[in-house]
Design an enzyme around this catalytic site. Structure first.
Site, PDB file in Angstrom:
ATOM      1  N   GLU A  39       3.444  -0.537  -7.946  1.00 11.86           N
ATOM      2  CA  GLU A  39       2.001  -0.681  -7.722  1.00 11.86           C
ATOM      3  C   GLU A  39       1.188   0.235  -8.654  1.00 11.86           C
ATOM      4  OE1 GLU A  39       0.375  -2.893  -6.197  1.00 11.86           O
ATOM      5  OE2 GLU A  39       2.019  -3.850  -5.144  1.00 11.86           O
ATOM      6  N   TYR A 122      -5.992   0.611  -1.770  1.00 13.86           N
ATOM      7  CA  TYR A 122      -5.216  -0.562  -2.191  1.00 13.86           C
ATOM      8  C   TYR A 122      -3.715  -0.261  -2.207  1.00 13.86           C
ATOM      9  CZ  TYR A 122      -2.868  -3.949  -5.064  1.00 13.86           C
ATOM     10  OH  TYR A 122      -1.955  -4.873  -5.497  1.00 13.86           O
ATOM     11  N   ASP A 140      -7.713  -5.673  -4.176  1.00 15.95           N
ATOM     12  CA  ASP A 140      -8.014  -5.353  -5.580  1.00 15.95           C
ATOM     13  C   ASP A 140      -8.925  -6.444  -6.132  1.00 15.95           C
ATOM     14  OD1 ASP A 140      -6.375  -7.547  -5.900  1.00 15.95           O
ATOM     15  OD2 ASP A 140      -4.962  -6.577  -7.282  1.00 15.95           O
TER      16      ASP A 140
END
Length: 352
Positions: A39, A122, A140
């Site tokens: 991520e 996020y 996002d």
């Protein structure tokens, strides 16, 4: 939220993702540490760029302990070319916290995971939903674009306060039985189908439940106000070579843009000033600037500024005994081991 297709949307999205998702290396694991690494890498970087970096990184640092105490120079070298280097510094700091405070177990709740260095709303939601199966939002730009069209939300997505609208929407829509497939499905849909321009509506699995599609023109959404203009800075980059064939490099400051990366001598170009004379004066060098060879001219764009670079190879006829402590002459082999930002790698590629 006044939306009548929640269960249909949820089911169509999850089924589509399970059948059509791209085969990506981080989708083969539920390990929260590895998902966290992916991520962070995927922030502001394209998926196909990330894949080889992710594989190499996980080979080198397969556990949170191996990353937590890695040497910074080695870590920056592993990240070299991905840019936004504060990401990997924050990742390491956060992972070290997990090792030292949580016995190497990534927290499985938003309160604790959000306190870790570099973990924003996020990233927290992505790790919690994908690794732990928790019904948590991970919003996002892709997700905001998809949901602004599906739910016909015309709030300006460039404003920070708008994110809350989308986070609340995800919490109402999310499939509690399939949190990972739901959140990744939203991201995948935004990446492959519901693109910023020319969305592929005819291939969209949730087209029948998309308000903007029913009303005629999904491309009018999302609403996004213009970004601030980027600032341009002109630089002359001097690749200074000594009589032994070594090259002068300087290490950037410990904080700020590209912190602790190595670069050739960079002189900001000022009208009517001579960068060679400036370098000689600043570092007490004697350069053969009459025979300087142009290497390359190009621009390098950061999120908030643009470097306009002219680069030159120039021989050093005399260097002081004592260079500043952040500067040193390196052999070609030594330079290969140094973490360098992309513009320097580009120039070094030409030199080689």
């Amino acid at each position: 939220m006044n939306y009548q297709y929640t269960s249909e949307f949820r089911q169509a999205l999850v089924e589509w993702f399970k059948k059509e998702h791209r085969d990506l290396p981080w989708r083969h694991t539920k390990n929260p540490y590895k998902i966290w690494v992916s991520e962070v890498m995927l922030q502001q970087t394209r998926v196909d760029t990330v894949i080889p970096y992710y594989n190499r990184f996980i080979d080198k640092y397969p556990t949170s302990e191996s990353l937590a105490y890695a040497a910074e120079e080695e870590l920056l070298k592993m990240w070299e070319g991905l840019g936004y280097y504060s990401r990997v510094r924050n990742l390491q700091a956060g992972v070290r916290e997990v090792v030292e405070t949580y016995g190497s177990k990534v927290p499985d709740n938003r309160h604790d995971i959000s306190k870790l260095k570099g973990v924003g709303p996020y990233t927290a939601g992505a790790i919690l939903s994908i690794a732990f199966g928790k019904p948590e939002h991970a919003v996002d730009g892709n997700v905001m674009r998809v949901l602004s069209r599906v739910l016909n939300i015309d709030a300006d997505i460039a404003l920070p306060k708008t994110k809350k609208i989308f986070e609340d929407a995800v919490m109402e829509l999310i499939d509690p039985e399939n949190t990972s497939a739901f959140n990744q499905g939203l991201m995948e849909l935004g990446a492959l189908i519901c693109t910023p321009t020319s969305p592929k509506c005819l291939l969209c699995p949730v087209r029948d439940y998309c308000t903007a599609f029913q009303e005629g023109d999904p491309t009018t959404l999302p609403v996004k106000s213009k970004k601030v203009k980027t600032k341009n800075i002109d630089f002359d980059v001097l690749v200074i070579r000594d009589s032994a064939g070594r090259f002068l490099m300087e290490k950037r400051a410990e904080t700020g843009l590209l912190a602790n990366m190595w670069q050739f001598v960079m002189i900001e170009r000022v009208k009517d000033a001579n960068s060679f004379a400036q370098a000689q004066q600043q570092y007490n060098l004697v350069l053969d600037d009459k025979l300087a060879v142009p290497i390359d001219s190009f621009k390098h764009v950061f999120s908030h500024l643009k470097w306009l670079i002219d680069s030159y190879l120039v021989d050093c006829l005399k260097a002081p005994e004592q260079l500043p402590k952040n500067m040193k002459f390196f052999t070609k082999e030594q330079i290969e081991q140094l973490p360098m930002p992309v513009p320097m790698l580009k120039i070094w590629g030409k030199i080689k």
